[in-house]
Design an enzyme around this catalytic site. Structure first.
Site, PDB file in Angstrom:
ATOM      1  N   HIS A   7       0.867  -1.193   0.000  1.00 37.37           N
ATOM      2  CA  HIS A   7       0.000   0.000   0.000  1.00 37.37           C
ATOM      3  C   HIS A   7       0.894   1.230   0.000  1.00 37.37           C
ATOM      4  CE1 HIS A   7      -3.837   2.058   1.829  1.00 37.37           C
ATOM      5  NE2 HIS A   7      -3.142   2.909   1.091  1.00 37.37           N
TER       6      HIS A   7
ATOM      7  N   HIS B 243       1.322   4.898  -2.362  1.00 36.90           N
ATOM      8  CA  HIS B 243       0.968   5.787  -3.480  1.00 36.90           C
ATOM      9  C   HIS B 243       2.255   6.454  -3.936  1.00 36.90           C
ATOM     10  CE1 HIS B 243      -3.385   5.568  -2.461  1.00 36.90           C
ATOM     11  NE2 HIS B 243      -2.890   5.331  -1.253  1.00 36.90           N
TER      12      HIS B 243
ATOM     13  N   HIS C  27      -9.736   1.195  -1.286  1.00 32.49           N
ATOM     14  CA  HIS C  27      -9.560   1.768   0.052  1.00 32.49           C
ATOM     15  C   HIS C  27     -10.938   1.710   0.714  1.00 32.49           C
ATOM     16  CE1 HIS C  27      -5.775   3.298  -1.404  1.00 32.49           C
ATOM     17  NE2 HIS C  27      -5.552   4.049  -0.342  1.00 32.49           N
TER      18      HIS C  27
ATOM     19  N   GLU D   3     -11.104   3.325   6.034  1.00 32.13           N
ATOM     20  CA  GLU D   3     -10.091   4.263   6.553  1.00 32.13           C
ATOM     21  C   GLU D   3     -10.853   5.333   7.345  1.00 32.13           C
ATOM     22  OE1 GLU D   3      -8.064   6.562   3.520  1.00 32.13           O
ATOM     23  OE2 GLU D   3      -6.374   7.049   4.841  1.00 32.13           O
TER      24      GLU D   3
HETATM   25  N1  ADE Z   1      -4.532   8.841  -1.807  1.00 33.08           N
HETATM   26  C1  ADE Z   1      -3.288   8.862  -1.306  1.00 33.08           C
HETATM   27  N2  ADE Z   1      -3.288   8.447  -0.045  1.00 33.08           N
HETATM   28  C2  ADE Z   1      -4.556   8.117   0.274  1.00 33.08           C
HETATM   29  C3  ADE Z   1      -5.195   7.606   1.422  1.00 33.08           C
HETATM   30  N3  ADE Z   1      -4.534   7.343   2.542  1.00 33.08           N
HETATM   31  N4  ADE Z   1      -6.533   7.420   1.375  1.00 33.08           N
HETATM   32  C4  ADE Z   1      -7.207   7.686   0.268  1.00 33.08           C
HETATM   33  N5  ADE Z   1      -6.664   8.166  -0.836  1.00 33.08           N
HETATM   34  C5  ADE Z   1      -5.346   8.386  -0.844  1.00 33.08           C
HETATM   35 ZN    ZN Z   2      -3.720   4.758   0.537  1.00 34.54          ZN
END
Ligand code: ADE
Ligand code: ZN
Length: 338
Positions: free
Chosen positions: A19, A21, A199, A202
């Protein structure tokens, strides 16, 4: 400085990052350098002033600054340099494999071509494998604050690189944008042979995780923290051994948890959930993968055997071929816990 034994142990553990980005690995120093190379103005006068702005109350606060930061990425070389900087840090942390997310819409909406983004990242991935021995996979994320039609257009634009893509994900603002909004485009991606993850949980409620599991039939859940609010959902995730790509320092920085000592990771492991530890957007959240393992281990008193379990989960939850998974797992079996 003498080596910290916990940090040394974690660094020596072979591990995969699931995970991450890639736009979230853009360190302020590189952001300023790319802005200068591309003749772009910066909204902050210095690296220090920019870092000082990294004080977030929630996911949206972060996303606003993260999309702004990504605006310095214009050329293939920029994406290559971004990728290589991350892979070097991963290798220094003892990471051997990464499955990296990228957000094409963040770039195509600014007039940067899909070819520029993907070719730049692929060249970094190939170079990292040759020069650092780090393997990787590329996962295209749809931005969930945009609409379904935009996601379909993005999938279409990425088709020339289908053979180099491993999966699709769903990221950006979670609340108000449930996985169901993207059920059709995620199904279309699966029909093309791609893995699917979203996702969920969260900031969003357990219902979003249920949708991810039952409606989208995901291969992995990114985050998943709020699944713990629903016992039936927890039982389902345990039965299915659905990998959760958990990001402790991200959760702390985005106020998903108030303190690392109240992070649910230890509970997840005790319950038998397939949890992994990852860094999400390390340039913004103050730590790469070793920092995430070490700081969480300290806060939750995780044992060495817990840490090995997390590393094991990172390979079982990866999209590596079975033989490669087995080879890494057998390396982990030979790690001494003392
Ligand atoms: N884009 C980058 N980081 C993210 C995250 N933690 N949650 C959702 N979108 C994201
Ligand atoms: Zn993320």
């Amino acid at each position: 400085m003498p080596l910290d034994p916990l940090e040394d142990f974690v660094r020596r553990l072979p591990k995969a990052e699931l995970h991450l980005h890639i736009e979230g690995t853009l360190e302020p120093e590189l952001m300023f350098a790319l802005a200068q190379r591309n003749g772009l103005p910066m909204a902050y006068p210095s690296v220090e002033a920019l870092r000082a702005a990294y004080d977030f109350s929630n996911l949206q606060d972060f996303l606003d600054i993260y999309y702004q930061g990504a605006a310095v990425l214009l050329t293939c070389e920029d994406f290559h340099d971004l990728g290589m900087a991350y892979f070097r840090r991963l290798a220094a942390d003892g990471g051997v494999h990464a499955e990296i997310f990228f957000d094409p819409q963040t770039h195509t909406h600014r007039g940067v071509g899909m070819d520029v983004v993907i070719e730049g990242l692929l060249s970094a991935m190939d170079a990292a494998e040759t020069s650092l021995g780090v393997t990787s996979r590329l996962i295209l994320c749809f931005l969930r604050h945009l609409d379904e039609a935009d996601a379909f257009a993005t999938l279409e634009a990425a088709k020339p690189w289908l053979s180099r893509l491993t999966g699709v994900g769903l990221d950006s603002s979670e609340l108000g944008h449930p996985p169901a909004k993207f059920a059709r485009v995620l199904a279309a991606a699966r029909d093309l042979g791609l893995k699917v993850m979203v996702h969920a949980g969260e900031e969003g409620p357990p219902d979003y995780v249920w949708e991810a599991v039952d409606l989208i039939k995901v291969d992995r859940i990114d985050h998943g923290n709020r699944a713990l609010e629903d016992d039936k959902l927890v039982r389902r995730l345990i039965t299915d051994q659905t990998t959760l790509t958990v990001c402790p320092l991200s959760n702390l920085k985005l106020c998903v948890v108030q303190d690392l000592r109240s992070h649910p990771l230890k509970k997840m492991l005790e319950l038998g959930l397939a949890a992994t530890v990852n860094s999400d957007d390390p340039a913004y959240f103050g730590g790469y993968i070793v920092d995430n393992y070490v700081e969480t281990a300290r806060a939750l008193s995780l044992s060495r055997s817990d840490l090995v379990q997390l590393a094991r989960n990172s390979f079982t939850g990866s999209f590596l071929p079975q033989a490669e998974k087995a080879a890494w797992l057998s390396k982990l079996d030979s790690i001494s816990l003392i």
